[in-house]
Design an enzyme around this catalytic site. Structure first.
Site, short mmCIF file in Angstrom:
data_model
loop_
_atom_site.label_atom_id
_atom_site.label_comp_id
_atom_site.label_asym_id
_atom_site.label_seq_id
_atom_site.Cartn_x
_atom_site.Cartn_y
_atom_site.Cartn_z
N ASP A 14 0.81 -1.22 0.00
CA ASP A 14 0.00 0.00 0.00
C ASP A 14 0.84 1.27 0.00
OD1 ASP A 14 -2.32 -1.46 -0.03
OD2 ASP A 14 -2.50 -1.52 2.15
N ARG A 95 2.09 5.27 17.26
CA ARG A 95 1.73 6.38 16.36
C ARG A 95 2.35 7.71 16.77
NH1 ARG A 95 1.45 2.63 12.96
NH2 ARG A 95 -0.40 1.31 13.10
N ASP A 124 -6.09 4.60 13.57
CA ASP A 124 -4.75 5.13 13.30
C ASP A 124 -4.76 6.45 12.53
OD1 ASP A 124 -3.25 3.29 14.75
OD2 ASP A 124 -3.40 1.81 13.16
N SER A 175 -4.19 -7.92 7.88
CA SER A 175 -3.59 -6.62 8.12
C SER A 175 -2.82 -6.74 9.43
CB SER A 175 -4.67 -5.54 8.21
OG SER A 175 -4.10 -4.40 8.81
N1 ARG Z 1 -6.93 -2.19 16.77
C1 ARG Z 1 -5.62 -1.76 17.14
C2 ARG Z 1 -5.63 -0.30 17.51
O1 ARG Z 1 -6.44 0.44 17.03
C3 ARG Z 1 -4.58 -2.06 16.08
C4 ARG Z 1 -4.70 -1.29 14.79
C5 ARG Z 1 -3.82 -1.78 13.66
N2 ARG Z 1 -4.06 -3.17 13.41
C6 ARG Z 1 -3.70 -3.87 12.33
N3 ARG Z 1 -3.87 -5.15 12.37
N4 ARG Z 1 -3.19 -3.28 11.30
O2 ARG Z 1 -4.81 0.12 18.27
#
Ligand code: ARG
Length: 401
Positions: A14, A95, A124, A175
């Protein structure tokens, strides 16, 4: 000079496609930044070169592992942070440190835009953009997947038509987001919440049901920070790494959760965070030993609020900062050793010692040497129950019996 965009680059399909996609949509030059938060996997130099091969005008890699451990994972440990009482905030914690470096690189290159690969459905995007808004409000944020409808299928067509050096077939059905604090796995067959996770999805942990010898570990804390494992000094990063290996080998820290996203969706995520869960389990117990009762009770409320703030993308909020001040104070006495057994998917505390301990053997013992004056309890119980007793008497009277 054309606009410059700083892209949070992972090296995957991506964000590799996003380089050219952004350039075509905006006419801007793209600077790719890959930030190492301990996700392991591919060599960062390979990732850096791939960004250039995909059309980035510049490409940087940043080793933020120690900074991530010290400035993000450690405060989370001091808070015993678990969203919904279970999720150790793996992605949510990474993040803000990524945002910090994106803002720094954007400044260094006179960029005006920051780009990330998030969709419009997750947490995110919020964490990135609220973070940029706090640190560098003059920068604009774009998200090609969300803002320019860059779907997975279109990304594959784009990559193939441009001959981008990425193997589109290598794309995992899941993912995945991972860093030293843990690993998050979603989508694919996991979207049916009745489907059980399969062994294949895990990489940080072994199957907890396999027979193996238990591992005994002693973690030494100084003011809430792990400083030694089995007597050998460690940095925060090393503590997490070593426990990822040892607790991971015992299958500790797996979790399968339907969680409440900030955008209102319930989603299913599977996590593995062996080091984080082992450390939090040990730290919680040392809190039990060294923190006064009311302070400990209030800290559990703070812990929950802290976790929600960080989950909800508010790392840079004044409330999180103020709560960290509180937690520093609480952790001032959280020093000592915790012994744990790592086995069968669990980290179980079986010993604790601390110079700051509030456990008083003389007060607690039922054997000789008891220093607790039991006669005082009688009056205490009487007065403690007085308001309830009076209210119950009134209720009986009103009910007419
Ligand atoms: N649900 C988790 C959060 O919001 C992880 C997000 C990213 N997860 C992923 N499998 N790409 O903190």
């Amino acid at each position: 000079m054309s606009d410059r965009v700083v892209l949070a680059y992972s090296g995957g399909l991506d964000t590799s496609v996003a380089i050219g996609w952004i350039a075509e949509e905006t006419g801007a030059e793209v600077i790719a930044v890959a930030i190492d938060v301990g996700q392991d996997g591919e060599d960062l130099e390979v990732i850096r070169q791939r960004a250039l091969a995909c059309g980035a005008v510049e490409s940087e890699v940043v080793d933020a592992r120690a900074e991530f451990a010290d400035d993000y994972c450690l405060p989370a440990l001091k808070a015993d942070a678990l969203y919904l009482d279970r999720y150790p905030l793996v992605s949510a914690l990474s993040r803000p440190v990524i945002v910090k470096h994106l803002a720094r690189v954007a400044r260094g290159h006179n960029a005006t835009i920051v780009a990330h690969g998030c969709t419009g459905k997750g947490n995110d995007q919020v964490r990135f953009e609220v973070g940029i808004g706090a640190l560098a409000p003059d920068l604009k944020c774009i998200a090609p997947v969300r803002d320019y409808a860059m779907t997975r299928d279109k990304a594959i067509v784009f990559a193939e038509s441009r001959n981008l050096p990425i193997d589109v077939n290598k794309k995992s059905p899941y993912s995945i987001d991972q860093n030293v604090w843990g690993r998050a796995i979603e989508t694919g067959f996991l979207e049916d919440i009745w489907n059980a996770p399969i062994e294949d999805i895990y990489t940080y942990t072994s199957d907890p049901s396999l027979p193996r010898d238990a591992d005994h570990v002693v973690i030494t804390f100084d003011q809430g920070k792990p400083v030694a494992i089995d007597g050998k000094p460690v940095t925060m990063l090393e503590a997490i790494q070593q426990l990822n290996v040892r607790a991971g080998a015992q299958g500790v820290g797996r979790l399968d959760l339907v969680e409440d996203r900030l955008v209102g969706i319930k989603s299913r995520e599977v996590y593995e965070a062996p080091g984080a869960i082992a450390l939090i389990t040990a730290h919680q117990e040392l809190m039990n030993v060294t923190v006064e009762r009311d302070l400990a009770r209030f800290s559990r409320t703070v812990s929950q609020r802290w976790s929600e703030l960080v989950y909800d993308g508010l790392w840079f909020s004044p409330l999180r900062r103020a709560l960290d001040g509180y937690l520093e104070d609480v952790n001032a006495n959280v020093s000592g050793d915790i012994r744990m057994v790592l086995h069968g998917g669990r980290a179980v505390v079986d010993g604790r010692r601390s110079d700051e301990s509030l456990y008083d053997f003389g007060l607690a013992t039922y054997d000789s040497g008891d220093t607790f004056d039991q006669r005082l309890a009688k009056g205490f119980v009487e007065l403690w129950g007085l308001p309830t007793k009076i209210a119950a008497r009134r209720d009986r009277r009103v009910a007419g019996n």
